[in-house]
Design a protein around this motif. Structure first.
Motif, PDB file in Angstrom:
ATOM      1  N   UNK A 416      81.866  62.201 -43.296  1.00 26.04           N
ATOM      2  CA  UNK A 416      80.973  63.603 -44.116  1.00 26.04           C
ATOM      3  C   UNK A 416      80.681  64.198 -42.870  1.00 26.04           C
ATOM      4  N   UNK A 417      81.865  65.328 -42.217  1.00 21.30           N
ATOM      5  CA  UNK A 417      82.093  65.615 -40.948  1.00 21.30           C
ATOM      6  C   UNK A 417      82.909  67.114 -41.325  1.00 21.30           C
ATOM      7  N   UNK A 418      82.486  68.062 -40.468  1.00 21.07           N
ATOM      8  CA  UNK A 418      83.379  69.818 -40.851  1.00 21.07           C
ATOM      9  C   UNK A 418      84.346  69.796 -39.610  1.00 21.07           C
ATOM     10  N   UNK A 419      85.385  69.407 -39.326  1.00 21.97           N
ATOM     11  CA  UNK A 419      86.054  69.583 -38.146  1.00 21.97           C
ATOM     12  C   UNK A 419      86.442  71.137 -37.517  1.00 21.97           C
ATOM     13  N   UNK A 420      85.798  71.369 -36.919  1.00 25.25           N
ATOM     14  CA  UNK A 420      86.078  72.844 -36.281  1.00 25.25           C
ATOM     15  C   UNK A 420      87.309  72.555 -34.720  1.00 25.25           C
ATOM     16  N   UNK A 421      88.421  73.877 -35.601  1.00 20.74           N
ATOM     17  CA  UNK A 421      89.094  73.684 -34.436  1.00 20.74           C
ATOM     18  C   UNK A 421      90.292  75.167 -33.985  1.00 20.74           C
ATOM     19  N   UNK A 422      90.147  75.369 -33.030  1.00 17.35           N
ATOM     20  CA  UNK A 422      91.062  76.519 -33.104  1.00 17.35           C
ATOM     21  C   UNK A 422      92.401  76.520 -31.827  1.00 17.35           C
ATOM     22  N   UNK A 423      93.001  77.483 -31.886  1.00 17.52           N
ATOM     23  CA  UNK A 423      94.365  77.134 -30.638  1.00 17.52           C
ATOM     24  C   UNK A 423      94.349  78.583 -30.439  1.00 17.52           C
ATOM     25  N   UNK A 424      94.370  78.581 -28.614  1.00 17.44           N
ATOM     26  CA  UNK A 424      94.112  79.696 -27.916  1.00 17.44           C
ATOM     27  C   UNK A 424      94.576  79.740 -26.876  1.00 17.44           C
TER      28      UNK A 424
END
Length: 445
Positions: A416-424
């Motif tokens: 039960x997880x929301x995965x928040x990923x970003x690349x920059x």
């Protein structure tokens, strides 16, 4: 698909929700009915990892399967890829692996393989789920299946894994730390490495039912990294609880993820004209740096949804033979039907021997674009991604990054997880965008 199957079978905390013995019995009966519906004699192999609840689910599934006339072959603790392998080699109609992979010991899961050794499709799982809902009538008493323990399953697997290592090579003089996460490979991984000549330093090989993945293995590679430095080893191999994923450690104690391994193998296979379709299949989580590096070597990156099953599906559709995930699932269909951490580790060791290069040189093929991933746990029944505030935060983050990077938000298929990923490239912007979205997700959870 309903709510029963996630991205990798059925999974949850043992003795809660669906993950109870009675539900496992019903699931076994439903799967048995699906595969034995044409009559005749049918066979299923069952493997498990080292969780305490594995005994309970093994017995419950066996009861359900035999109640529909299936004959059950019990492998005991073996890696997930061993189940895929032995399902095919033992001419079984079905393979079952009882494992929650990299999850904590209190969790468990059940995943299925078809007679070809590949994981079942979403369509087949949907039909099985419908049978679970409807209920299944048992066969007459005279048709009940039998159960038998197979004592040499892990040895068959070791021989198969070793056969993928070049016959003219040995690992003499190479010191390897292998961390088995107190999981399914605690016996087979050190054995295979030792038989190929390596000087093996074993950690995570004392399972007690409760310590699988606990501060060790691919999800906690620092333990292996410390061992590599302490023993002055040449390389570290970190497996997860069911040994279908791999994280590598170089001789300096630095961690190399699945992207770096795939970059190495894809370009190597391309140079040898072994890379089918001149493409690597990976998920949306793989780093932009990998994509750019592959482009420079004439290799196309095909992206899929997260989950090694989706990687395999795309590989089979396109006729590709190399794929995987940044998290360490590596799929080489020339050798296996699913991710195999030990097999991938042997391929890396073969490249070390062939090239004469240190692990640190092979695990830094490209410079990754800065990537930040944060997980937000949400309460049962919550749907944070549907909240307007979260959607607004995501749009704002995407707008701020523009062409400088990308944002990827997804719900885990196993927890039960929301995965928040970003690349920059701009790390300050990266942290600002991710933290802003995380804050809104947490508020809506």
């Amino acid at each position: 698909m309903g709510e029963l199957f996630g991205t990798d079978g059925v999974r949850g905390t043992a003795n809660t929700g669906f993950m109870t013995a009675s539900n496992a019995l019903n699931l076994g009966a439903a799967v048995g009915r699906y595969f034995a519906r044409d009559g005749g004699v049918h066979r299923v192999v069952i493997g498990k990892d080292t969780r305490l609840s594995g005994y309970m689910f093994e017995n419950a599934l066996t009861a359900g399967l035999t109640s529909t006339g299936m004959n059950v072959l019990l492998l005991g603790p073996v890696p997930t890829p061993a189940v895929g392998l032995l399902t095919r080699s033992m001419r079984a109609d079905l393979g079952v692996m009882i494992s929650a992979s990299h999850n904590p010991a209190i969790d468990n899961g059940i995943k299925f393989f078809g007679p070809d050794g590949f994981k079942l499709s979403d369509a087949v799982e949907a039909e099985i789920e419908e049978l679970v809902t409807q209920g299944v009538d048992p066969v007459p008493a005279a048709e009940i299946g039998r159960a038998k323990r197979i004592d040499d399953g892990r040895f068959r697997y070791v021989e198969r894994v070793k056969s993928t290592f070049p016959r003219q090579m040995r690992l003499d003089g190479i010191k390897v730390v292998v961390d088995c996460a107190h999981g399914a490979a605690y016996n087979v991984a050190p054995t295979a490495l030792w038989e190929l000549g390596a000087d093996v330093i074993e950690i995570g090989v004392s399972p007690n039912g409760h310590n699988i993945n606990l501060n060790c293995g691919s999800t906690s590679p620092r333990t292996a990294a410390q061992a590599v430095l302490a023993h002055e080893a040449d390389v570290g191999i970190c497996l997860d609880g069911d040994a279908d994923r791999l994280i590598l450690i170089d001789e300096k104690g630095q961690i190399g993820d699945g992207d770096q391994f795939m970059a190495l193998m894809a370009t190597r296979w391309k140079a040898e004209d072994r890379l089918k379709g001149d493409a690597l299949v990976a998920t949306v989580m793989s780093n932009l740096g990998l994509e750019r590096y592959l482009e420079g070597h004439g290799v196309r990156l095909e992206r899929t949804s997260v989950g090694d099953r989706y990687v395999v599906e795309r590989m089979r559709e396109g006729g590709f033979n190399l794929g995987g995930e940044q998290s360490g699932h590596i799929v080489m269909t020339d050798y296996a039907t699913t991710g195999d951490g030990l097999m991938a580790g042997l391929q890396f060791l073969a490249e070390m021997v062939r090239s004469g290069k240190q692990a640190s040189k092979l695990l830094r093929s490209f410079e990754p674009v800065p990537q930040l991933l944060k997980n937000v746990r949400y309460a049962a029944g919550a749907s944070p991604l549907e909240a307007q505030s979260v959607q607004d935060a995501i749009k704002a983050g995407e707008a701020e990054m523009g062409q400088k990077g990308r944002v990827l938000i997804r719900k885990s298929g196993t927890e039960p997880l929301i995965r928040v990923m970003a690349e920059c490239e701009d790390e300050a912007m990266l942290e600002r965008v991710v933290d802003g979205i995380v804050a809104e997700v947490a508020s809506a959870s």
